[in-house]
Design a protein around this motif. Structure first.
Motif, PDB file in Angstrom:
ATOM      1  N   GLU A  71       1.416  -1.406  -0.077  1.00 62.77           N
ATOM      2  CA  GLU A  71       0.458   0.208   0.193  1.00 62.77           C
ATOM      3  C   GLU A  71       0.878   1.359  -0.115  1.00 62.77           C
ATOM      4  O   GLU A  71       1.686   0.904   0.407  1.00 62.77           O
ATOM      5  N   TYR A  85      -5.013   6.518  -2.376  1.00 58.05           N
ATOM      6  CA  TYR A  85      -4.269   5.211  -1.309  1.00 58.05           C
ATOM      7  C   TYR A  85      -4.536   4.547  -2.376  1.00 58.05           C
ATOM      8  O   TYR A  85      -5.231   4.466  -3.322  1.00 58.05           O
ATOM      9  N   THR A 138       0.512   5.671  -0.253  1.00 58.18           N
ATOM     10  CA  THR A 138      -0.185   7.581  -0.965  1.00 58.18           C
ATOM     11  C   THR A 138       0.616   7.629  -1.550  1.00 58.18           C
ATOM     12  O   THR A 138       1.600   7.602  -1.769  1.00 58.18           O
TER      13      THR A 138
END
Length: 111
Positions: free
Chosen positions: A65, A105, A67
């Motif tokens: 993950e 995101y 951002t």
């Protein structure tokens, strides 16, 4: 030739120095136009990200993950090209230069 390898504890000082330098030079975690000579590091971001994905898979991780600021088109393009997908929008998530900015995101499934 730049070697891409897994960082070791001995690299901690150099990595911290790099992070501090980037903090002074850019509002992004990556470069803005004109900050460095692109001929010396062209394709390095992609190679580093691809190596991180390989290492994560080998470690048995299920996903990565991250951002990214929505207006940081070069970084967004890199992440999309490497298989990350936009999973959400965080409106006014950050303040940069006195302005509120949105960020995406993003995630990459490794399985």
């Amino acid at each position: 030739m730049i070697e891409v390898r897994r960082a070791t504890p001995g690299d901690a000082g150099a990595l911290l120095g790099l992070q501090l330098r980037l903090d002074r030079e850019s509002a992004f975690m990556l470069l803005e136009p004109g900050e460095r000579d692109p001929s010396a590091g062209r394709g390095l971001g992609r190679r580093l990200l691809e190596r991180a994905v390989t290492e994560a898979r080998q470690a048995g991780l299920a996903r990565l993950e991250l951002t990214v600021m929505c207006h940081n088109r070069p970084a967004l393009g890199l992440y999309l090209a490497c298989g990350f997908q936009v999973e959400g929008l965080r409106r006014s998530a950050l303040e940069v230069g006195g302005r509120r900015v949105d960020e995406y995101y993003m995630g990459l499934l490794l399985e």
